[in-house]
Design a protein around this motif. Structure first.
Motif, short mmCIF file in Angstrom:
data_model
loop_
_atom_site.label_atom_id
_atom_site.label_comp_id
_atom_site.label_asym_id
_atom_site.label_seq_id
_atom_site.Cartn_x
_atom_site.Cartn_y
_atom_site.Cartn_z
N LYS A 179 0.84 -1.20 0.00
CA LYS A 179 0.00 0.00 0.00
C LYS A 179 0.88 1.25 0.00
O LYS A 179 1.98 1.24 0.54
N ALA A 180 0.37 2.31 -0.60
CA ALA A 180 1.08 3.58 -0.61
C ALA A 180 0.78 4.35 0.68
O ALA A 180 -0.22 4.11 1.35
N CYS A 181 1.66 5.28 0.99
CA CYS A 181 1.39 6.22 2.09
C CYS A 181 0.56 7.36 1.52
O CYS A 181 0.91 7.94 0.48
N HIS A 182 -0.52 7.68 2.18
CA HIS A 182 -1.37 8.76 1.69
C HIS A 182 -1.27 9.97 2.62
O HIS A 182 -0.90 9.84 3.79
N PRO A 183 -1.52 11.15 2.09
CA PRO A 183 -1.23 12.38 2.82
C PRO A 183 -1.81 12.45 4.22
O PRO A 183 -1.17 12.99 5.14
N GLU A 184 -3.01 11.92 4.43
CA GLU A 184 -3.62 11.99 5.75
C GLU A 184 -2.80 11.23 6.79
O GLU A 184 -2.69 11.66 7.95
N VAL B 112 12.44 14.61 6.26
CA VAL B 112 11.51 13.51 6.02
C VAL B 112 11.99 12.75 4.80
O VAL B 112 12.22 13.34 3.74
N PHE B 113 12.15 11.43 4.95
CA PHE B 113 12.68 10.58 3.89
C PHE B 113 11.55 9.75 3.30
O PHE B 113 10.82 9.06 4.03
N LEU B 114 11.41 9.83 1.98
CA LEU B 114 10.30 9.20 1.27
C LEU B 114 10.83 8.35 0.12
O LEU B 114 11.87 8.65 -0.46
N THR B 115 10.09 7.30 -0.23
CA THR B 115 10.43 6.47 -1.37
C THR B 115 9.38 6.69 -2.45
O THR B 115 8.20 6.51 -2.22
N PHE B 116 9.83 7.09 -3.63
CA PHE B 116 8.91 7.39 -4.74
C PHE B 116 8.29 6.08 -5.23
O PHE B 116 7.10 5.84 -5.03
N CYS B 117 9.09 5.23 -5.84
CA CYS B 117 8.62 3.89 -6.20
C CYS B 117 9.26 2.90 -5.25
O CYS B 117 10.49 2.81 -5.19
N GLU B 118 8.45 2.18 -4.50
CA GLU B 118 8.96 1.15 -3.59
C GLU B 118 9.14 -0.14 -4.41
O GLU B 118 8.19 -0.87 -4.68
N THR B 119 10.40 -0.39 -4.79
CA THR B 119 10.71 -1.48 -5.71
C THR B 119 10.27 -2.83 -5.18
O THR B 119 9.90 -3.73 -5.95
N SER B 120 10.29 -3.01 -3.88
CA SER B 120 10.01 -4.32 -3.30
C SER B 120 8.53 -4.70 -3.38
O SER B 120 8.18 -5.87 -3.23
N THR B 121 7.66 -3.73 -3.62
CA THR B 121 6.22 -4.00 -3.63
C THR B 121 5.51 -3.52 -4.89
O THR B 121 4.35 -3.85 -5.09
N GLY B 122 6.19 -2.72 -5.71
CA GLY B 122 5.53 -2.16 -6.89
C GLY B 122 4.59 -1.02 -6.57
O GLY B 122 3.67 -0.75 -7.34
N VAL B 123 4.83 -0.34 -5.47
CA VAL B 123 3.99 0.79 -5.05
C VAL B 123 4.62 2.10 -5.53
O VAL B 123 5.83 2.31 -5.41
N LEU B 124 3.80 2.98 -6.07
CA LEU B 124 4.23 4.35 -6.40
C LEU B 124 3.58 5.28 -5.39
O LEU B 124 2.36 5.46 -5.39
N ASN B 125 4.38 5.84 -4.50
CA ASN B 125 3.83 6.76 -3.50
C ASN B 125 3.51 8.11 -4.14
O ASN B 125 4.20 8.56 -5.06
N ARG C 99 -4.70 2.21 -7.73
CA ARG C 99 -4.35 3.60 -7.41
C ARG C 99 -2.93 3.74 -6.88
O ARG C 99 -2.34 4.81 -6.92
N ASP C 100 -2.36 2.63 -6.37
CA ASP C 100 -1.02 2.67 -5.78
C ASP C 100 0.04 2.06 -6.69
O ASP C 100 1.20 1.98 -6.32
N ALA C 101 -0.36 1.63 -7.88
CA ALA C 101 0.54 0.83 -8.73
C ALA C 101 1.60 1.69 -9.41
O ALA C 101 1.34 2.81 -9.85
N SER C 102 2.79 1.12 -9.53
CA SER C 102 3.90 1.80 -10.19
C SER C 102 3.95 1.46 -11.67
O SER C 102 3.75 0.29 -12.04
N PRO C 103 4.25 2.42 -12.53
CA PRO C 103 4.43 2.13 -13.96
C PRO C 103 5.72 1.39 -14.28
O PRO C 103 5.94 1.04 -15.44
N THR C 104 6.58 1.13 -13.30
CA THR C 104 7.87 0.53 -13.59
C THR C 104 8.04 -0.90 -13.08
O THR C 104 8.92 -1.62 -13.56
#
Length: 395
Positions: free
Chosen positions: A114-119, A134-147, A292-297
Motif C-alpha cells: 500500500k502507498a502512504c497517503h497524505p492523511e 523527512v525521507f520518502l520512497t517514490f517507487c517502492e521497488t520491493s512491492t511495486g507501489v508508487l507513492n 491507485r497505488d501501482a507503479s508504472p515501472t
C-alpha cells in the motif's frame, strides 16, 4: 533454450540498449581531459529536465544506495531527528542508513503493498514536530507501489520546516518527476533502472534549502560530501574518478529520451503497467497493489495457493525469462515483473506468454492465452484512444 539468450524482466538492473552498449565501448579518455569535462557538463545539465530541476544534477560513481547515504550524511548529524516513511524494503533501508549515523529515527510503517497517503503523513508529523528531514520512497521497488510524492512533499512543506529527501531510484526516467516544482530538497536516482544503464552511477538533484542546511551540518563525510561534487561540477568535473564509460552511455540515453520525448516515455511505461496488470488479472493471479497505488515501472504478484512463486521463477528461468522474487517477509510469497527503461509492449506480451507456459508446467491452473489476450486488448484500447486524441487535435 539458448544459454546465452534470455529476457531480463526484473526491477533492475534492466536491459541495456545496443546503441548505449556501443557508446560505452568507446576508447577510454582521461577523467581530467577537456573531452571528459565537456561530457560531464553536458550530461549533468541534460539530466535536469528528467529530474524536474533547473540545477545541474550531481553525478556520483556508486550504486543508488550511495546517493541515499549521501543525502542523509550531508543533511543530518548524530542526535538529530528524522522521519522515514517505510512502505517496503527500500524505505526500511533509508531507516537503516539513518540508524547507522545515530540519527533519531521516527518510522511511519505502512502495510507493504500500500502507498502512504497524505492523511497518514499529516497525523504522523503532528506527533513528531522536531524532525529536521523527512525521507520518502517514490517507487517502492520491493512491492511495486508508487507513492504520491507530490502530495506527500506538499504536506511536509505546508506543516513543517523539515527538508524532504526522495528515493527515486526505480522510477526517475519512467514517471514524471518535478523536484523544483514539488519542493523536493534532494531527489536521488540510480543508473540501472529506467535510465537504461549498467549499475555504477547515482544522481542527486539538490535544492537551495538543502545546500544551506549542509553548510552547517557537522557530520563527517569525504567521498560522499556533496559540497565537493557541487564545487567540482562548477569546474565541469567530479571530485573523484567517475565511471567514464557510463558517462558515454548516459549521453546516449539522454539522446534516446529526447528522441522519444519524455511524455511519450511516461505513456509507454504506463501502458506497460496497464497491460501487465490486465494480463495478471486474466490469469486469476492476485496483484499485491491496488490500481491507485501501482507503479508504472514494476508490478508485484502474489504466489498461488497450490504453487510457490519461487517454483514459478525457476521454471521461468528455464524458459529464458528472469523475474524477481520478494524481499524480507515477502520472500517466497510474491514475484515481481520489471517493465521499465528499454522495454516496450511486446516485452510485456512475451513475459505473459512465458508466464502462462511456466504456470502450466508447474501444474498451476491456467487458461493459456488469457493473459496475453487481455494485455493485447488493453494495448489496442489505449492505441485507439491515442489515435482519436491525435485526430481531434489535428496533429
Amino acid at each position: 533454450m539458448l544459454k546465452d539468450k534470455y529476457r531480463l524482466q526484473i526491477p533492475g538492473p534492466t536491459p541495456i540498449p545496443p546503441r548505449v552498449q556501443l557508446a560505452m565501448s568507446r576508447p577510454m579518455i582521461g577523467h581530467r581531459d577537456p573531452d571528459c569535462s565537456r561530457l560531464v557538463r553536458e550530461v549533468s545539465r541534460r539530466l535536469g529536465p528528467v529530474f524536474g530541476t533547473q540545477n545541474p544534477v550531481l553525478l556520483l560513481t556508486g550504486s543508488g544506495t550511495s546517493a541515499l547515504e549521501a543525502a542523509a550524511a550531508n543533511l543530518l548529524a548524530e542526535g538529530e531527528e528524522a522521519a522515514v516513511v517505510v512502505t517496503g524494503a527500500f524505505g526500511d533501508r533509508f531507516a537503516n542508513i539513518l540508524n547507522s549515523m545515530r540519527v533519531k529515527v521516527h518510522r511511519l510503517d505502512v502495510e507493504w503493498g500500500k502507498a502512504c497517503h497524505p492523511e497518514q503523513l499529516d497525523a504522523f508529523l503532528e506527533q513528531h514536530p522536531r524532525v529536521k528531514a523527512v525521507f520518502l520512497t517514490f517507487c517502492e521497488t520491493s512491492t511495486g507501489v508508487l507513492n504520491p510524492i507530490r502530495e506527500l512533499v506538499g504536506r511536509v512543506r505546508e506543516r513543517t520546516q523539515a527538508l524532504t529527501v526522495v528515493d527515486g531510484v526505480s522510477c526517475v526516467g519512467g514517471v514524471p518527476a518535478e523536484a523544483d516544482r514539488w519542493g523536493i530538497d534532494i531527489l536521488v536516482a540510480g543508473s540501472q533502472k529506467a535510465l537504461m544503464l549498467p549499475p555504477g552511477l547515482a544522481f542527486a538533484a539538490v535544492s537551495d534549502r538543502a545546500w544551506n542546511a549542509m553548510e552547517t551540518n557537522p557530520h563527517p563525510r569525504f567521498y560522499l560530501d556533496l559540497s565537493n561534487y557541487r564545487k567540482s561540477l562548477e569546474k565541469d568535473t567530479t571530485p573523484n574518478t567517475p565511471a567514464v564509460s557510463l558517462l558515454f552511455g548516459l549521453k546516449e540515453v539522454l539522446d534516446m529520451l529526447d528522441e522519444e520525448g519524455m511524455e511519450t516515455v511516461f505513456s509507454r511505461h504506463r501502458l506497460m503497467m496497464e497491460m501487465t496488470r490486465a494480463g495478471i488479472r486474466a490469469l486469476d493471479l492476485e496483484l499485491l497493489t491496488e490500481d491507485r497505488d501501482a507503479s508504472p515501472t514494476v508490478t508485484a504478484v502474489k504466489g498461488g495457493k497450490t504453487w510457490s512463486s519461487e517454483d514459478l521463477r525457476k521454471e521461468l528461468r528455464r524458459l529464458g525469462l528472469r523475474v524477481a522474487g520478494g524481499q524480507q517477509h515477502l520472500k517466497g510469497k510474491i514475484f515481481r515483473i520489471g517493465h521499465m527503461g528499454y522495454a516496450d509492449p511486446l516485452d510485456v506480451l512475451t513475459t505473459l506468454s512465458a508466464l502462462e507456459v511456466a504456470l502450466a508446467r508447474i501444474g498451476a491452473p491456467v487458461e493459456t492465452g488469457a493473459g496475453t489476450q487481455a494485455a493485447e486488448e488493453e494495448w489496442i484500447r489505449v492505441s485507439r484512444a491515442d489515435h482519436r486524441s491525435v485526430k481531434q487535435t489535428g496533429n
